[in-house]
Design a protein around this motif. Sequence first.
Motif, PDB file in Angstrom:
ATOM      1  N   TRP A  37       0.948  -1.260  -0.026  1.00 51.73           N
ATOM      2  CA  TRP A  37       0.130  -0.012   0.056  1.00 51.73           C
ATOM      3  C   TRP A  37       0.866   1.068   0.214  1.00 51.73           C
ATOM      4  O   TRP A  37       0.439   2.238  -0.471  1.00 51.73           O
ATOM      5  CB  TRP A  37      -0.917  -0.109   1.185  1.00 51.73           C
ATOM      6  CG  TRP A  37      -0.207  -0.050   2.599  1.00 51.73           C
ATOM      7  CD1 TRP A  37       0.022  -1.143   3.055  1.00 51.73           C
ATOM      8  CD2 TRP A  37       0.380   1.031   3.175  1.00 51.73           C
ATOM      9  NE1 TRP A  37       0.847  -0.948   4.373  1.00 51.73           N
ATOM     10  CE2 TRP A  37       1.236   0.601   4.376  1.00 51.73           C
ATOM     11  CE3 TRP A  37       0.493   2.696   3.173  1.00 51.73           C
ATOM     12  CZ2 TRP A  37       1.592   1.244   5.340  1.00 51.73           C
ATOM     13  CZ3 TRP A  37       0.988   3.318   4.008  1.00 51.73           C
ATOM     14  CH2 TRP A  37       1.667   2.669   4.976  1.00 51.73           C
ATOM     15  N   LEU A  38       1.951   1.166   0.417  1.00 52.52           N
ATOM     16  CA  LEU A  38       2.959   2.233   0.647  1.00 52.52           C
ATOM     17  C   LEU A  38       3.330   2.974  -0.622  1.00 52.52           C
ATOM     18  O   LEU A  38       3.179   4.354  -0.630  1.00 52.52           O
ATOM     19  CB  LEU A  38       4.015   1.983   1.300  1.00 52.52           C
ATOM     20  CG  LEU A  38       5.216   3.333   1.936  1.00 52.52           C
ATOM     21  CD1 LEU A  38       4.182   3.993   2.754  1.00 52.52           C
ATOM     22  CD2 LEU A  38       6.442   2.636   2.561  1.00 52.52           C
ATOM     23  N   SER A  39       3.392   2.157  -1.677  1.00 51.02           N
ATOM     24  CA  SER A  39       4.042   2.855  -2.925  1.00 51.02           C
ATOM     25  C   SER A  39       2.957   3.599  -3.504  1.00 51.02           C
ATOM     26  O   SER A  39       2.831   4.610  -4.271  1.00 51.02           O
ATOM     27  CB  SER A  39       4.359   1.948  -3.979  1.00 51.02           C
ATOM     28  OG  SER A  39       3.332   0.797  -4.028  1.00 51.02           O
ATOM     29  N   GLU A  40       1.688   3.191  -3.276  1.00 50.37           N
ATOM     30  CA  GLU A  40       0.263   3.767  -3.809  1.00 50.37           C
ATOM     31  C   GLU A  40       0.053   5.099  -2.872  1.00 50.37           C
ATOM     32  O   GLU A  40      -0.331   6.221  -3.632  1.00 50.37           O
ATOM     33  CB  GLU A  40      -0.974   2.910  -3.599  1.00 50.37           C
ATOM     34  CG  GLU A  40      -0.697   1.684  -4.558  1.00 50.37           C
ATOM     35  CD  GLU A  40      -1.973   0.752  -4.134  1.00 50.37           C
ATOM     36  OE1 GLU A  40      -2.923   1.423  -3.508  1.00 50.37           O
ATOM     37  OE2 GLU A  40      -1.921  -0.526  -4.722  1.00 50.37           O
ATOM     38  N   PHE A  41       0.496   5.086  -1.749  1.00 53.54           N
ATOM     39  CA  PHE A  41       0.250   6.111  -0.881  1.00 53.54           C
ATOM     40  C   PHE A  41       1.369   7.310  -1.288  1.00 53.54           C
ATOM     41  O   PHE A  41       1.082   8.453  -1.050  1.00 53.54           O
ATOM     42  CB  PHE A  41       0.262   6.018   0.567  1.00 53.54           C
ATOM     43  CG  PHE A  41      -0.337   7.024   1.641  1.00 53.54           C
ATOM     44  CD1 PHE A  41      -1.341   6.690   2.130  1.00 53.54           C
ATOM     45  CD2 PHE A  41       0.571   7.879   2.018  1.00 53.54           C
ATOM     46  CE1 PHE A  41      -1.834   7.930   2.940  1.00 53.54           C
ATOM     47  CE2 PHE A  41       0.183   8.974   2.953  1.00 53.54           C
ATOM     48  CZ  PHE A  41      -0.942   9.075   3.556  1.00 53.54           C
ATOM     49  N   VAL A  42       2.539   6.909  -1.331  1.00 52.58           N
ATOM     50  CA  VAL A  42       3.598   7.877  -1.359  1.00 52.58           C
ATOM     51  C   VAL A  42       3.900   8.150  -3.050  1.00 52.58           C
ATOM     52  O   VAL A  42       3.934   9.431  -3.263  1.00 52.58           O
ATOM     53  CB  VAL A  42       4.716   7.366  -0.859  1.00 52.58           C
ATOM     54  CG1 VAL A  42       6.095   8.133  -1.389  1.00 52.58           C
ATOM     55  CG2 VAL A  42       4.529   7.235   0.521  1.00 52.58           C
ATOM     56  N   GLY A  43       3.686   7.464  -3.893  1.00 50.22           N
ATOM     57  CA  GLY A  43       3.901   7.331  -5.296  1.00 50.22           C
ATOM     58  C   GLY A  43       5.185   6.792  -5.633  1.00 50.22           C
ATOM     59  O   GLY A  43       5.675   5.785  -4.809  1.00 50.22           O
TER      60      GLY A  43
END
Length: 277
Positions: A37-43
Amino acid sequence: MSKIHIKYMSDVALATLKANKNEITNKLIENPNSSDWLSEFVGDDLYVTKKYEIEDFILKVPSNEKDRETDIYNSIILYEKLNKLPLHVLTDERFWCWVMFDKGYEVSLKYMPVKKESSIFKDHWLFSQGKRRGLFFGVLSRCYFRVALSVDDTLKDPYELTKFVISNPLRFRELTWRSFSSEKMIVLGTLKAEKRIIEEYPNYEENATRFGDIAKLLSKLGSVMLLDVMTEKDIEGYVYKKYKNMVETDLKKDKAAKKSNTIMDKLKSLMSKTDNK
C-alpha cells in the motif's frame, strides 16, 4: 543468499510519512502483512538505491512482541548482515525506514504493534526524538545496536551478553540514553557486572530503577574524566560493587517488608479470635 544493494527511503517519501502520521498509522493497522500500500500512498519515488551491497536476509516473524527467542535470532541476523556498512548509513533514519517497511515489515509490526490515537508510529518508526534516541527507539535499529554494543569476541559465545540484554532490555536501555554508551568497553563492563550479580542473586527480582541508578553513577564518573582512563575491567569492577550494594539493600527491604506483613497477619488473626469469643 545473493547480494543486494541497500536502499534509502526517499526524502519525499519520508516527508510524506511525517506529514501524515495518523493516516499511516491507520494503514499499518489495516495492512499487517504487506507494505504494498505504501507505494500507492507515496508514489513512485519510494526508495533510492545506494552503492553499498549486503548479503540478502529474511527475518523470522515473532509470535508476539515478547518472543525473546525470535528477537535474539533476528537481532543477530541484522547485525551479521549489516555490520560492514558505514556508520553514517547505520545511523540514517532513511536506511532504517527501508529496512522496516521493505525487509522487515511484518516483523516490525509484530514487535511494535501500532494503535490508533497513539504516538507509536512517530516514536518507534521515525526518528522523532533525535538521532540517539531514535536509534534505540527504532523497531529494528535498536535490535541491531543492542548486538553491536554487546557482542564480545573474547567470550566463548560472542553473543552471550546480547542474549542477556534481549532477555531483559531494561538492563541495557538506560545506558543508551547517555553519550558514554558510544564507548563499547563501558557497555561491556557494565553488562558483565550486571550478569555476575544476577547469577549470584538468582532470586532477586530486578528493580528497573536500579539500571537508571547505574547509568547515573557512570555519568558522574564521566563528569570527572575518570571514564577516560578506566578499562573495561575497571568498569566491570566498579559497577559490580555498586550494583551488589543496591541489590543487597533491596533484598533487606523486601525481607523487612515480608517480616512486617507476617507480624500484621498474626495480629489480625489474634484480634479476629478475640472478637469471636
